[in-house]
Design an enzyme around this catalytic site. Structure first.
Site, PDB file in Angstrom:
ATOM      1  N   SER A   1     -55.040  -8.385  92.650  1.00 45.32           N
ATOM      2  CA  SER A   1     -54.450  -7.140  93.156  1.00 45.32           C
ATOM      3  C   SER A   1     -54.922  -5.923  92.377  1.00 45.32           C
ATOM      4  O   SER A   1     -54.774  -4.793  92.839  1.00 45.32           O
ATOM      5  CB  SER A   1     -52.929  -7.222  93.074  1.00 45.32           C
ATOM      6  OG  SER A   1     -52.516  -7.276  91.712  1.00 45.32           O
TER       7      SER A   1
ATOM      8  N   GLY B   1     -51.126 -14.528  91.017  1.00 45.12           N
ATOM      9  CA  GLY B   1     -50.395 -14.285  89.776  1.00 45.12           C
ATOM     10  C   GLY B   1     -48.904 -14.427  89.920  1.00 45.12           C
ATOM     11  O   GLY B   1     -48.155 -13.913  89.079  1.00 45.12           O
TER      12      GLY B   1
ATOM     13  N   ALA C   1     -56.853 -14.320  94.250  1.00 48.55           N
ATOM     14  CA  ALA C   1     -56.432 -13.039  94.826  1.00 48.55           C
ATOM     15  C   ALA C   1     -56.112 -12.094  93.680  1.00 48.55           C
ATOM     16  O   ALA C   1     -55.184 -12.335  92.906  1.00 48.55           O
ATOM     17  CB  ALA C   1     -55.221 -13.238  95.724  1.00 48.55           C
TER      18      ALA C   1
ATOM     19  N   CYS D   1     -45.154  -1.945  98.710  1.00 48.61           N
ATOM     20  CA  CYS D   1     -46.499  -1.470  98.370  1.00 48.61           C
ATOM     21  C   CYS D   1     -47.027  -0.431  99.349  1.00 48.61           C
ATOM     22  O   CYS D   1     -47.799   0.445  98.964  1.00 48.61           O
ATOM     23  CB  CYS D   1     -47.462  -2.650  98.267  1.00 48.61           C
ATOM     24  SG  CYS D   1     -47.843  -3.467  99.837  1.00 48.61           S
TER      25      CYS D   1
ATOM     26  N   LEU E   1     -57.781  -7.789  98.216  1.00 45.85           N
ATOM     27  CA  LEU E   1     -57.454  -7.568  99.615  1.00 45.85           C
ATOM     28  C   LEU E   1     -57.236  -6.085  99.865  1.00 45.85           C
ATOM     29  O   LEU E   1     -56.311  -5.489  99.308  1.00 45.85           O
ATOM     30  CB  LEU E   1     -56.200  -8.353 100.000  1.00 45.85           C
ATOM     31  CG  LEU E   1     -56.268  -9.865  99.764  1.00 45.85           C
ATOM     32  CD1 LEU E   1     -54.998 -10.529 100.270  1.00 45.85           C
ATOM     33  CD2 LEU E   1     -57.501 -10.473 100.421  1.00 45.85           C
TER      34      LEU E   1
ATOM     35  N   CYS F   1     -45.621 -10.898 103.647  1.00 45.64           N
ATOM     36  CA  CYS F   1     -47.012 -10.794 103.213  1.00 45.64           C
ATOM     37  C   CYS F   1     -47.508 -12.128 102.672  1.00 45.64           C
ATOM     38  O   CYS F   1     -48.632 -12.552 102.954  1.00 45.64           O
ATOM     39  CB  CYS F   1     -47.158  -9.701 102.154  1.00 45.64           C
ATOM     40  SG  CYS F   1     -48.850  -9.447 101.581  1.00 45.64           S
TER      41      CYS F   1
ATOM     42  N   GLY G   1     -53.742  -5.809  89.188  1.00 37.47           N
ATOM     43  CA  GLY G   1     -52.712  -5.800  88.164  1.00 37.47           C
ATOM     44  C   GLY G   1     -52.961  -6.835  87.085  1.00 37.47           C
ATOM     45  O   GLY G   1     -53.878  -7.651  87.180  1.00 37.47           O
ATOM     46  N   VAL G   2     -52.111  -6.836  86.075  1.00 38.88           N
ATOM     47  CA  VAL G   2     -52.318  -7.705  84.921  1.00 38.88           C
ATOM     48  C   VAL G   2     -52.035  -9.174  85.236  1.00 38.88           C
ATOM     49  O   VAL G   2     -52.738 -10.064  84.760  1.00 38.88           O
ATOM     50  CB  VAL G   2     -51.468  -7.220  83.717  1.00 38.88           C
ATOM     51  CG1 VAL G   2     -49.978  -7.309  84.006  1.00 38.88           C
ATOM     52  CG2 VAL G   2     -51.822  -7.981  82.452  1.00 38.88           C
ATOM     53  N   ASP G   3     -51.016  -9.461  86.050  1.00 39.30           N
ATOM     54  CA  ASP G   3     -50.660 -10.851  86.323  1.00 39.30           C
ATOM     55  C   ASP G   3     -51.779 -11.591  87.041  1.00 39.30           C
ATOM     56  O   ASP G   3     -52.168 -12.698  86.649  1.00 39.30           O
ATOM     57  CB  ASP G   3     -49.378 -10.931  87.150  1.00 39.30           C
ATOM     58  CG  ASP G   3     -48.143 -10.524  86.367  1.00 39.30           C
ATOM     59  OD1 ASP G   3     -48.146 -10.707  85.133  1.00 39.30           O
ATOM     60  OD2 ASP G   3     -47.185 -10.027  86.979  1.00 39.30           O
TER      61      ASP G   3
END
Length: 376
Positions: free
Chosen positions: A19, A136, A17, A211, A43, A112, A21-23
């Site tokens: 997103s 992440g 998954a 979010c 997603l 979520c 982002g970095v993680d």
């Protein structure tokens, strides 16, 4: 023992998954580097996927999906975008609004994880032949001596996210990978790793807050859906101190923005003690009245084997809160919890997550609280 097997042991089909982002990008890269067959998926959760990040705080914009795709290209893995916006709206956003309308304080990130990432996403992944979902999150899945999989805190407590994963059951843990959880490192080092890997998200700001509320104005978001409903702000004796435009705009323990013109007799600040949707009243009082000595919680979910009927644990009551020692007893599906020392700011609708050392025992949704002074 970390749950990212080396390739010679078993090569898993992993759905990562991503997103944007970095993680999540570094987690996907580590899973691929470990020898797994990784596919990235973003997603699409936003009702308006054409929106961009300008001023936004979340991870659901079209820009985020493009960042995730670029990261997947660098890692060298297939990438897809899955539209789960309707499911997200029903299970997370609508639930969030309904909980506030009922005078409770929900945690949408926890919901979520329960309903989207490790229910809708995992079910679809398994149906397509994947073995695991990788995210992440900073947490660990550890296999004990008897082969049971357990959820534990991350090695780095400063980044631990096990609280919002406390809703995962044993089936979901059996298919979960958290490649960042056993890393004792700073966020700057994660960013440095992303940069070494050539991931453009290395310097991207973290998403934060809720979010689906891009500007961070939770009260405005709720008002746009529930409308204004003027009611009274009263003290513990029921004397009217002011008015509000919707009880849903307040949370237990809130101090600022109370709109009270009359100062307390002792001159000390007042805090929200109770929110009553039945008569649309907000009750305020001194900070000492927030001390909670016990609570009941409903719908317990166990991370693995259900515990004994009663036991002593530590508990966490919010995503970035500390631990407190408790005695918990399960009676007819209700979790009764007594605190060794009073705690403050506990609100119905929040999750209580129980720990045995670093192991996550499970979570439940707070229904009622018992106060050290007269309960509001």
């Amino acid at each position: 023992m970390t749950e990212i097997p080396a390739a010679p042991q078993r090569r898993l089909r992993v759905l990562a998954a991503m997103s944007g982002g970095v993680d999540s990008a570094v987690a996907a890269a580590r899973a691929a580097e470990a020898g797994h067959d990784v596919t990235g998926v973003h997603l699409a959760l936003s009702a308006n996927p054409q929106s961009f990040r300008t001023g936004a705080r979340g991870c659901c914009t079209i820009e985020d999906s493009r960042d995730a795709r670029r990261a997947a290209d660098v890692i060298g893995i297939p990438f897809y975008v899955w539209d789960l916006a309707d499911r997200f709206r029903e299970d997370v956003v609508d639930d969030f609004v309904a909980e506030y309308e009922a005078g409770r304080t929900p945690n949408p990130c926890l919901r979520c994880n329960e309903k989207i990432k490790f229910a809708a996403l995992l079910d679809k992944a398994l149906a397509l032949g994947f073995d695991a979902v990788c995210t992440g999150h900073y947490a660990q899945v550890i296999t004990d001596a008897d082969g049971n999989r357990e959820l534990h805190r991350a090695s780095d407590m400063a980044k631990d996210q096990s609280y919002v994963l406390g809703v995962l059951d044993d089936r979901q843990l059996a298919h979960a990978l958290f490649p960042l959880g056993d890393t004792v490192t700073t966020k700057d080092e994660i960013r440095a790793e992303a940069e070494r890997r050539g991931l453009a998200v290395a310097k991207k700001p973290d998403s934060h807050d809720i979010c689906f509320i891009a500007d961070g104005d939770t009260q405005g978001f709720l008002a746009s859906r529930l409308g204004k409903a003027e009611g009274d702000i009263v003290d513990e004796a029921g004397a009217k101190l002011g008015t509000h435009e919707g009880a849903y705009g307040y949370t237990i323990g809130q101090r600022k923005g109370l709109r009270i013109g009359t100062p307390a007799p002792d001159g000390k600040p007042r805090y929200v003690l109770d929110i009553s949707p039945v008569n649309n009243t907000v009750t305020v009082g001194p900070v000492e009245a927030l001390d909670v000595t016990a609570l009941t919680a409903l719908k317990p979910r166990w991370c693995g084997t259900a515990p004994a009927a009663a036991g002593t644990y530590t508990a966490q009551l919010r995503a970035h809160g500390g631990e407190t020692r408790v005695h918990a007893e399960l009676v007819d599906g209700t979790l009764n919890v007594t605190f060794d020392e009073p705690v403050r700011g506990v609100a119905p609708g929040q999750a209580i997550v129980l720990y045995d050392g670093t192991r996550v025992v499970g979570s439940a949704t707070i229904a009622t609280t018992e106060r050290a002074t007269a309960a509001a």
